[in-house]
Design a protein around this motif. Structure first.
Motif, mmCIF file in Angstrom:
data_model
loop_
_atom_site.group_PDB
_atom_site.id
_atom_site.type_symbol
_atom_site.label_atom_id
_atom_site.label_comp_id
_atom_site.label_asym_id
_atom_site.label_seq_id
_atom_site.Cartn_x
_atom_site.Cartn_y
_atom_site.Cartn_z
ATOM 1 N N ASP A 29 0.803 -1.222 0.000
ATOM 2 C CA ASP A 29 0.000 0.000 0.000
ATOM 3 C C ASP A 29 0.838 1.276 0.000
ATOM 4 O O ASP A 29 0.313 2.358 0.199
ATOM 5 C CB ASP A 29 -0.986 0.020 1.179
ATOM 6 C CG ASP A 29 -2.081 -1.021 1.038
ATOM 7 O OD1 ASP A 29 -2.486 -1.311 -0.117
ATOM 8 O OD2 ASP A 29 -2.521 -1.540 2.067
ATOM 9 N N GLU A 30 2.127 1.166 -0.200
ATOM 10 C CA GLU A 30 2.994 2.341 -0.304
ATOM 11 C C GLU A 30 3.714 2.364 -1.648
ATOM 12 O O GLU A 30 4.642 3.135 -1.838
ATOM 13 C CB GLU A 30 4.006 2.348 0.837
ATOM 14 C CG GLU A 30 3.359 2.528 2.198
ATOM 15 C CD GLU A 30 4.362 2.474 3.328
ATOM 16 O OE1 GLU A 30 5.568 2.651 3.082
ATOM 17 O OE2 GLU A 30 3.925 2.251 4.466
ATOM 18 N N HIS A 51 8.759 1.334 -4.812
ATOM 19 C CA HIS A 51 8.237 2.556 -4.206
ATOM 20 C C HIS A 51 8.537 3.804 -5.036
ATOM 21 O O HIS A 51 7.768 4.748 -5.026
ATOM 22 C CB HIS A 51 8.799 2.739 -2.789
ATOM 23 C CG HIS A 51 8.356 1.665 -1.852
ATOM 24 N ND1 HIS A 51 9.204 0.680 -1.413
ATOM 25 C CD2 HIS A 51 7.157 1.412 -1.275
ATOM 26 C CE1 HIS A 51 8.550 -0.141 -0.600
ATOM 27 N NE2 HIS A 51 7.315 0.272 -0.500
#
Length: 77
Positions: A29-30, A51
């Motif tokens: 979720d990042e 990321h």
């Protein structure tokens, strides 16, 4: 981190065979996403999205030959 692992049926493997296999996915979720497919014949398709937005895709045939190994860096200024 969200992790799932599930079987799939009759997909085209990198070697061209139509085989079953297993798909493993992870997502934090990042921005980190992992999608790893292992085919019954031994072929693999691995996709990592990092990321920073870069992506690595690696495709390996069941005999170990690397068919694709690409990494796209984050090209933002």
């Amino acid at each position: 981190m969200i992790r799932t692992s599930s079987p799939f049926a009759a997909e085209r493997a990198p070697c061209g065979r139509l085989v079953d296999g297993r798909r493993h996915q992870e997502n934090d979720d990042e921005g980190l996403r992992i999608d790893d497919r292992t085919y019954a014949c031994g072929c693999r398709m691995i996709r990592h999205e990092f990321h920073d937005g870069s992506v690595r895709i690696k495709t390996v045939r069941h005999d170990g030959k690397v068919l694709k190994d690409e990494h796209s860096g984050n090209h933002e200024a």
